[in-house]
Design an enzyme around this catalytic site. Sequence first.
Site, PDB file in Angstrom:
ATOM      1  N   HIS A  94       0.818  -1.212   0.000  1.00 43.26           N
ATOM      2  CA  HIS A  94       0.000   0.000   0.000  1.00 43.26           C
ATOM      3  C   HIS A  94       0.855   1.267   0.000  1.00 43.26           C
ATOM      4  O   HIS A  94       0.343   2.346  -0.313  1.00 43.26           O
ATOM      5  CB  HIS A  94      -1.017  -0.003   1.141  1.00 43.26           C
ATOM      6  N   ASP A 125       0.286  -7.610   1.369  1.00 45.31           N
ATOM      7  CA  ASP A 125       0.651  -6.200   1.534  1.00 45.31           C
ATOM      8  C   ASP A 125       2.160  -6.007   1.599  1.00 45.31           C
ATOM      9  O   ASP A 125       2.672  -5.281   2.463  1.00 45.31           O
ATOM     10  CB  ASP A 125      -0.014  -5.586   2.763  1.00 45.31           C
ATOM     11  N   SER A 208       4.441   3.129   7.572  1.00 48.58           N
ATOM     12  CA  SER A 208       4.237   1.887   6.834  1.00 48.58           C
ATOM     13  C   SER A 208       5.482   1.511   6.043  1.00 48.58           C
ATOM     14  O   SER A 208       6.069   2.342   5.340  1.00 48.58           O
ATOM     15  CB  SER A 208       3.072   2.029   5.852  1.00 48.58           C
TER      16      SER A 208
END
Length: 359
Positions: A94, A125, A208
């Site tokens: 992402h 992911d 992230s």
Amino acid sequence: MLGPGAVAALTALALAGCSSGTSSDASSPPESGSPSVTAGATGSAQPGGANQLQSDYQRVIKDVLPSVVQITTGSGLGSGIVYDDKGDIVTNAHVVGTATTFAVTLAGSTKPLDATLVASYPDSDLAVIKLSSPPGGLKPASFGDSTKVELGQITLAMGSPLGLSSSVTQGIVSATGRTVSEPSGAGSPGAVIGNMVQTSAAINPGNSGGALVNLDSQVIGINTLAATEPESNGAAAPGIGFAIPASTVTSIADQLIKEGKVTNSGRAALGITARTFFDQNFRPAGAVVVAVAPNGPADSAGLQVGDVITRIGDTAVDSLNSLTTALASLAPDTKVTVTFTRDGQSKTAEVTLGTLPTP
């Protein structure tokens, strides 16, 4: 009711990916100083215990922070971890989104380097990008053994929260074996990920793809999600973050680098296509089988089209999402009892799970 360690939905909590939607402060230098530590956090009565813990923190930061980078795309920014000395960098899918080119800023630098996409695997992911011209002196991170991660271990989360590059927060391993459903949306694949590490170390937008690290200077996970509170307009829920475990990271990254794709997902599968089943009151009441893969796990166990799955092992299934979540917490070749209804009668079947096919 979900099984132990499963998180399909949190009461009064939601989950948010931790890539920032803005690229402001993309070249912000590391802030000076060292993290402040209190003796009460250690439980140690030894003189100088706080100073020793602080020294441990500073040693780990010195060891690992050079391996953590900032990744900027046209729509936002996130973090990544130097995976090898050839310029491969592992991050979240992402963070990559739909981009194929990136600007990467190494720790301690303000000059962005060009990078391109190697491959992405949204189902877990994870993604790998590669520096176009890797500089000398790249420092790959050391990845730890996920099976040795234990509740209460001290953790440091490293990345670029809110564009503040080379930032570090501290906490502990709050739980292991969590299964988390990511929210879907722009830049987020909406994956269901099993065996995640829950941590109290602060994880914010921009973190992230960064590193969750133990005091042995090993990466034990990739920072991926933070819980938010819908009743507080999506404000972060303090102390609830999730990281993809190191074993999953290395398995997927190795395949993406070597093959350009994932050939072994490591994720359990029933070998069916299903959708949410609604009862006569239009309430979700299971997952109805709409197709069965020939000679697959479900077929071998006798499941048929039209069967409504209501439980996987001890985990209740009331929707397709809860079925996916239950399977994400299990491993291929695991034998489970599948409870289902057929023609109004409750039945069970022993199923040896297969491996989720990859695109």
